[in-house]
Scaffold this active site. Structure first.
Site, PDB file in Angstrom:
ATOM      1  N   LYS A 114       0.949  -1.713  -0.424  1.00  0.00           N
ATOM      2  CA  LYS A 114      -0.376  -0.123  -0.332  1.00  0.00           C
ATOM      3  C   LYS A 114       0.907   1.188  -0.239  1.00  0.00           C
ATOM      4  CE  LYS A 114      -4.468  -2.050   1.946  1.00  0.00           C
ATOM      5  NZ  LYS A 114      -5.255  -1.811   2.826  1.00  0.00           N
ATOM      6  N   LYS A 198      -7.481  -9.052  -9.358  1.00  0.00           N
ATOM      7  CA  LYS A 198      -8.653  -8.493  -8.302  1.00  0.00           C
ATOM      8  C   LYS A 198      -9.547  -7.666  -8.710  1.00  0.00           C
ATOM      9  CE  LYS A 198      -8.849  -8.409  -3.127  1.00  0.00           C
ATOM     10  NZ  LYS A 198      -8.096  -8.301  -2.252  1.00  0.00           N
ATOM     11  N   LYS A 201     -11.926  -1.533  -6.944  1.00  0.00           N
ATOM     12  CA  LYS A 201     -12.912  -0.111  -7.394  1.00  0.00           C
ATOM     13  C   LYS A 201     -11.834   1.001  -7.883  1.00  0.00           C
ATOM     14  CE  LYS A 201     -12.662   2.724  -2.941  1.00  0.00           C
ATOM     15  NZ  LYS A 201     -12.369   4.005  -3.652  1.00  0.00           N
TER      16      LYS A 201
END
Length: 333
Positions: A114, A198, A201
């Protein structure tokens, strides 16, 4: 004996089919098992580890609560609340961050993913949020946590923190050591545009995912345009290993229908994708479109959602504040 279950969902908006099949559908099942005690939390404290637009965050909290209820989680049977409304989560996270060890957090692979290349610019919250996650779980004497592959490492950390606290403060079994709950017969949901990624959004193309707020036409159109290959559908699951898009679509069908992948393969073996996609579209309209209608209806009823949040917060706060008092006593406050 029933399970005490805790799970949290980040209010990032635009929840999609991957969130539903990977988590929320399972929450509904757990909620419906009479002996279980379930706590479902909208983890808004976790959301602010990266910059958020405050108004959008508030809207997303409502949308997540509406999605829980629209999918079938019963607020009378389970506790539904947002994390920031129960101060014990933040208090406990601080105490546990004094128990957790830097070396443990340095091993967390999700932070590396991240934070990207420039870790120096990531927030401290993004680095330490697994400790807050441990606090979320441990405050409710949780026995079981539904986890996907990407969260297993965080649950291991939670178990380590609980064990160390119990040892450090001579409080055997004070924090329960939670077990993972892993879904059987579940295929990871991948992008409709690329079966190796994956469903997310954050992917630019809206055609890559089925949003839980999509209407009938959008659902049918996205399935029609979903990437496939030129071969007929296989007769054995081994044949899917090198066909990621076929594997993904057949996995989605299986999850929505609550059947095994083998059953789906047997049903569609040798058929063309066009016929399979028609069936998949119909199943998706039957299962997802009613959820979409219900989410939109609930979002027009903010007072009702506020009532659910208030009741959930009161129930959660009662449990968590009692636990945090005991934590403070053990620590010496």
């Amino acid at each position: 004996m029933g399970k005490k279950i805790f799970s949290g969902v980040q209010p990032t908006g635009n929840l999609h089919l991957g969130n539903y099949l990977g988590a929320i559908k399972n929450f509904v099942k757990l909620n419906n098992e009479d002996q279980n005690e379930c706590v479902f939390c909208v983890v808004d404290l976790h959301a602010i580890t990266v910059a958020q637009n405050p108004k959008k965050l508030k809207d997303n909290i409502y949308e997540t609560i509406a999605t829980f209820i629209a999918c079938g989680i019963d607020p009378k049977k389970s506790i539904i609340f947002n994390q920031s409304s129960v101060s014990a989560h933040s208090e406990t996270a601080w105490i546990l961050s004094c128990v957790a060890r830097m070396g443990w957090l340095n091993r967390m692979t999700q932070f590396k993913e991240k934070a990207g290349k420039d870790k120096e610019k990531a927030s401290i919250g993004l680095y330490s949020y697994p400790v807050l996650m441990a606090a979320d779980i441990l405050l409710y004497d949780t026995t079981h946590v539904p986890v996907g592959d990407d969260q297993k490492q965080h649950l291991e950390l939670c178990r380590d923190i609980a064990q160390k606290f119990n040892n450090d403060f001579n409080a055997d079994n004070f924090f329960k050591i939670p077990e993972p709950l892993i879904q059987k017969e579940f295929s990871r949901i991948m992008s409709l545009r690329d079966g190796t990624k994956k469903m997310s959004k954050s992917e630019l193309s809206d055609l890559s995912r089925i949003n839980l707020t999509d209407d009938k036409e959008q659902i049918i159109n996205k399935i029609k345009k979903a990437k496939t290959d030129t071969l007929q559908l296989p007769s054995a699951s081994a044949d899917l290993e090198k066909r990621p898009e076929a594997k993904n679509l057949m996995g989605i069908y299986s999850s929505l229908m609550d059947v095994s992948l083998e059953d789906t393969i047997n049903k569609f073996s040798g058929k063309n994708f066009s016929e399979f996609k028609e069936n998949l579209s119909q199943v998706m309209v039957d299962k997802i479109y009613p959820i979409s209608l219900e989410i939109k209806k609930l979002l027009r009823e903010k007072k009702y959602l506020d009532k659910i949040l208030l009741e959930g917060t009161q129930k959660a706060d009662k449990i968590a504040s009692e636990k945090v008092k005991k934590i403070q006593e053990l620590v010496g406050f």
